[in-house]
Design an enzyme around this catalytic site. Structure first.
Site, short mmCIF file in Angstrom:
data_model
loop_
_atom_site.label_atom_id
_atom_site.label_comp_id
_atom_site.label_asym_id
_atom_site.label_seq_id
_atom_site.Cartn_x
_atom_site.Cartn_y
_atom_site.Cartn_z
N ARG A 70 64.40 -8.91 -24.17
CA ARG A 70 65.06 -10.14 -23.73
C ARG A 70 65.07 -11.13 -24.89
O ARG A 70 64.21 -11.09 -25.76
CB ARG A 70 64.31 -10.75 -22.54
CG ARG A 70 64.50 -9.96 -21.26
CD ARG A 70 63.83 -10.65 -20.08
NE ARG A 70 62.39 -10.56 -20.12
CZ ARG A 70 61.58 -11.51 -20.52
NH1 ARG A 70 62.06 -12.69 -20.92
NH2 ARG A 70 60.28 -11.33 -20.52
N TYR A 198 70.62 -4.63 -23.63
CA TYR A 198 69.24 -4.44 -23.19
C TYR A 198 69.05 -4.89 -21.73
O TYR A 198 69.59 -5.92 -21.31
CB TYR A 198 68.26 -5.22 -24.10
CG TYR A 198 66.87 -5.19 -23.53
CD1 TYR A 198 66.09 -4.05 -23.64
CD2 TYR A 198 66.38 -6.27 -22.79
CE1 TYR A 198 64.84 -3.99 -23.04
CE2 TYR A 198 65.14 -6.21 -22.19
CZ TYR A 198 64.37 -5.08 -22.32
OH TYR A 198 63.15 -5.02 -21.71
N LYS A 207 66.69 -10.12 -13.85
CA LYS A 207 66.14 -11.43 -14.21
C LYS A 207 67.17 -12.55 -13.99
O LYS A 207 66.82 -13.64 -13.54
CB LYS A 207 65.68 -11.42 -15.66
CG LYS A 207 64.68 -10.33 -15.99
CD LYS A 207 63.41 -10.48 -15.21
CE LYS A 207 62.34 -9.53 -15.71
NZ LYS A 207 61.10 -9.64 -14.96
N HIS A 227 58.46 -14.04 -9.71
CA HIS A 227 58.24 -12.90 -10.62
C HIS A 227 56.95 -12.21 -10.18
O HIS A 227 55.93 -12.31 -10.85
CB HIS A 227 58.13 -13.47 -12.04
CG HIS A 227 58.13 -12.43 -13.12
ND1 HIS A 227 57.63 -12.68 -14.38
CD2 HIS A 227 58.56 -11.16 -13.15
CE1 HIS A 227 57.77 -11.61 -15.13
NE2 HIS A 227 58.33 -10.67 -14.42
N SER A 249 55.00 -10.80 -18.24
CA SER A 249 55.51 -9.47 -18.57
C SER A 249 54.45 -8.61 -19.26
O SER A 249 53.71 -9.11 -20.10
CB SER A 249 56.70 -9.60 -19.52
OG SER A 249 57.63 -10.46 -18.96
N CYS A 251 51.66 -7.15 -18.30
CA CYS A 251 50.22 -7.39 -18.08
C CYS A 251 49.66 -6.39 -17.06
O CYS A 251 48.61 -6.62 -16.48
CB CYS A 251 49.99 -8.78 -17.53
SG CYS A 251 49.75 -10.03 -18.78
N ASP A 278 58.16 -6.10 -9.57
CA ASP A 278 58.56 -7.15 -10.52
C ASP A 278 59.04 -8.44 -9.86
O ASP A 278 58.75 -9.51 -10.36
CB ASP A 278 59.67 -6.60 -11.43
CG ASP A 278 59.89 -7.46 -12.68
OD1 ASP A 278 58.89 -7.95 -13.24
OD2 ASP A 278 61.05 -7.65 -13.08
N ARG A 367 61.42 1.59 -22.26
CA ARG A 367 61.41 1.46 -20.80
C ARG A 367 61.80 2.75 -20.10
O ARG A 367 62.47 3.60 -20.66
CB ARG A 367 62.45 0.39 -20.39
CG ARG A 367 62.17 -0.99 -20.95
CD ARG A 367 61.17 -1.72 -20.11
NE ARG A 367 60.81 -3.01 -20.63
CZ ARG A 367 60.44 -4.04 -19.87
NH1 ARG A 367 60.40 -3.93 -18.56
NH2 ARG A 367 60.08 -5.18 -20.42
C1 OXD Z 1 59.89 -8.54 -17.94
C2 OXD Z 1 60.43 -7.34 -17.28
O1 OXD Z 1 60.10 -8.70 -19.14
O2 OXD Z 1 60.09 -7.12 -16.12
O3 OXD Z 1 59.23 -9.32 -17.24
O4 OXD Z 1 61.24 -6.63 -17.89
MN MN Z 2 59.15 -8.81 -15.21
#
Ligand code: OXD
Ligand code: MN
Length: 582
Positions: A70, A198, A207, A227, A249, A251, A278, A367
């Site tokens: 991102r 991406y 998002k 989130h 993100s 974690c 998510d 990913r």
């Molecule tokens: C993030 C994702 O970056 O879920 O939070 O991709």
């Molecule tokens: Mn996320």
């Protein structure tokens, strides 16, 4: 196929006359359509076949090396009033943004196919779900949106019934990082994204829609777009309680969402049911509780670090019908990433022969995309149109020091304060420096579509109207000892902490009151069956001096959102400081 909804047909026509595609394809979401798109991408090289014997219907996409994450500095919220976007967003005036984007989109799809993707965020029958249409010139986006959302004919039928939908326009453009913008127009319910293929920049349902636009919409409609992952924890008595948890993100939110109970929990009958990893939309129910749906239908998870130790459920779903982006491959063409196992990859994420001198084999933000129903811990409750009732909300972060393993907020306002003050060390999910502590309120820093001050006010407002609000907790799995080692074992063992949280929700266990919140008693977290005893004294300690320093930092952080910070949060700041100073 096209549509009988005039607004949609007119919008598609107007986009086509600006972008001038060679063809327009309305996506139905069918298996045949997907197969034909995949074949086209195999021909063009956008997808590469992985080992079909070990990984049937799994494909690899190698993105442009400059387009792997991102791009927060190129992401804008374009509200008429600059202050509405807040210091937490980049802002551009809507007219200016439209002029810029119109120029970029001019003729950008010449010679390409324009795909029209109707999608539904949330179960098709749920009153909480919201609709969108993404127009894109990327077949890769279509294939991912098919896994990530309820996409195609059923969604279109609902869009035609309701007439209201978020308009998302996307083109990969030339993939030039200097011509890349992710624009949000919350007042118009629209998104425009140019120059990136991406995930977070291009799969607009995720998002852009489900967080930035939805958070804005949620404020006007009285709900919360967060989130957060959603998980059901079933105890040996067969009672399931649902938890929603926000972590910045990368974690371990995905790992937590599909945790496998460790021994002795598994034999005792504990089970974990995955609803989402998510995003969570929270709606007040008539019974005074908060109900959650997962607006997504798939996972777009970070691959590196996913292994049989960290997340066996994820591995089990990744051997079929998955798209991998920027991972490495083994010599027999299986997907591979760091910490998966001890095989040595043959090719790195750029397709070069693997050489450790070139850095990691898989990109740190590589990913997997896979449908949620492939997850072994998937539960049909994910499809419940009414959502699931939430007992606990958890805020987490990656903190080497200070933050205890788990702490319970005294009430909703205190919990909102903990969320607003959340901080974590940065990871590779966004471009920028890794390992720096940054404040990430409710893990929404990159995703809140409006001013954080107003957002916290909205949180307080939603909570104050709930007769039975969820309890709010803060967790930190990442505390380190003097040698820099993690003190808590983490992963599946986090269930031990969730057990305490569940018991607090059921009123079954006492807590120790401290000046900063309620902590477990020394024996509150079970360590039965752990191979070594973690240092719970450190994990559950509260150091007054360190906390006073933290409050100074929190005060500075909140200051940036004045004059819109709600008084209730400042009251908590004062109250905590008074208690700690005594
Ligand atoms: C993030 C994702 O970056 O879920 O939070 O991709
Ligand atoms: Mn996320």
């Amino acid at each position: 196929m096209s549509t009988k909804l005039t607004e949609l047909a007119d919008w598609v026509d107007s986009v086509a006359s600006r972008t001038r595609p060679a063809e327009i394809h309305w996506c139905t979401g069918s298996a045949e359509e997907n197969a034909s798109l995949v074949n086209g991408m195999l021909d063009s090289g956008d997808l590469l076949e992985l080992n079909q014997a070990t990984h049937p219907e799994c494909y690899l996409h190698r993105s442009d090396p400059d387009d792997v994450a991102r791009v927060e500095h190129l992401t804008f919220v374009c509200t008429r009033d600059r202050d509405a976007a807040g210091p937490n967003n980049n802002w551009m005036a809507p007219d200016e943004a439209h002029a810029l984007m119109d120029e970029l989109f001019e003729g950008c799809m010449e010679g390409r196919t324009m795909y029209v993707i109707p999608y539904c965020m949330g179960p098709i029958e749920s009153p909480f779900s919201r609709l969108g249409v993404e127009i894109t010139d990327s077949a890769y986006v279509v294939a991912n949106m098919r896994l990530m959302t309820r996409m195609g004919s059923e969604a279109l039928a609902r869009i035609e019934r309701e007439g209201r939908f978020v308009r998302g326009l996307h083109s990969t453009g030339e993939l030039d990082p200097d011509q890349r913008y992710i624009m949000h127009f919350p007042e118009e319910l629209s998104i425009q994204s140019y120059g990136s293929g991406y995930g977070g920049n291009a799969l607009l349902g995720k998002k852009c829609h489900a967080l930035r636009i939805a958070s804005y919409q949620a404020r006007t409609e009285g709900w919360l777009a967060e989130h957060m992952m959603i998980v059901g924890i079933e105890n040996p008595q067969g009672e399931t309680r649902y938890v929603a948890a926000a972590f910045p993100s990368a974690c371990g939110k995905t790992n937590l969402a599909m945790l496998i109970p460790p021994e002795p929990y598994r034999s005792a009958g504990w089970k974990v049911h995955t609803i989402g990893d998510d995003i969570c939309w929270l709606h007040p129910g008539k019974d005074g509780r908060l109900y959650a749906i997962n607006p997504e239908a798939g996972f777009f998870g970070v691959a590196p670090g996913t292994s049989n130790k960290t997340n066996p459920n994820a591995l089990a779903m990744l051997d079929r019908e998955a798209i991998f982006t920027n991972v490495a491959v083994t010599d027999d063409n299986q997907p591979w990433w760091e910490d998966l196992d001890d095989r040595v990859p043959a090719l790195d994420w750029k397709g070069r022969p693997y050489d450790p001198e070139n850095g990691p084999a898989a990109h740190p933000n590589s990913r997997f995309t896979v449908s949620i129903d492939r997850c072994p811990s998937y539960t049909g409750e994910s499809e419940n149109p009414a959502g699931v009732p939430i007992d606990a909300i958890i805020f987490g972060g990656r903190r080497a020091a200070l933050a205890p393993l788990v702490m319970e907020a005294e009430d909703w306002a205190h919990g909102t304060f903990l969320g607003a003050a959340m901080a974590s060390e940065t990871t590779a999910a966004a471009t920028g420096k890794v390992g720096v502590v940054r404040r990430d309120p409710m893990a929404m820093k990159p995703f809140c579509g409006y001013h954080f001050g107003d957002y916290w006010g909205h949180w307080l407002d939603v909570g104050s109207k709930l007769e039975h609000p969820p309890k709010i907790f803060q967790v930190n799995w990442f505390r380190r000892d003097g040698d820099g080692k993690f003190i808590w074992p983490g992963f599946g063992e986090n269930l031990r902490v969730l057990e305490w949280i569940m018991k607090r929700c059921a009123g079954e266990v006492e807590a120790r009151e401290t000046p900063v919140g309620n902590l477990p008693e020394r024996n509150g977290i079970s360590t039965a069956g752990l191979s070594s005893e973690p240092d719970l004294d450190t994990l559950l300690s509260v150091d007054g001096r360190e906390w006073l320093g933290e409050l100074d930092e929190i005060e500075k952080h909140l200051e940036a959102f004045q004059p819109r910070v709600p008084d209730a949060l400042l009251d908590w700041l004062r109250k905590l400081r008074d208690r700690l100073s005594k």
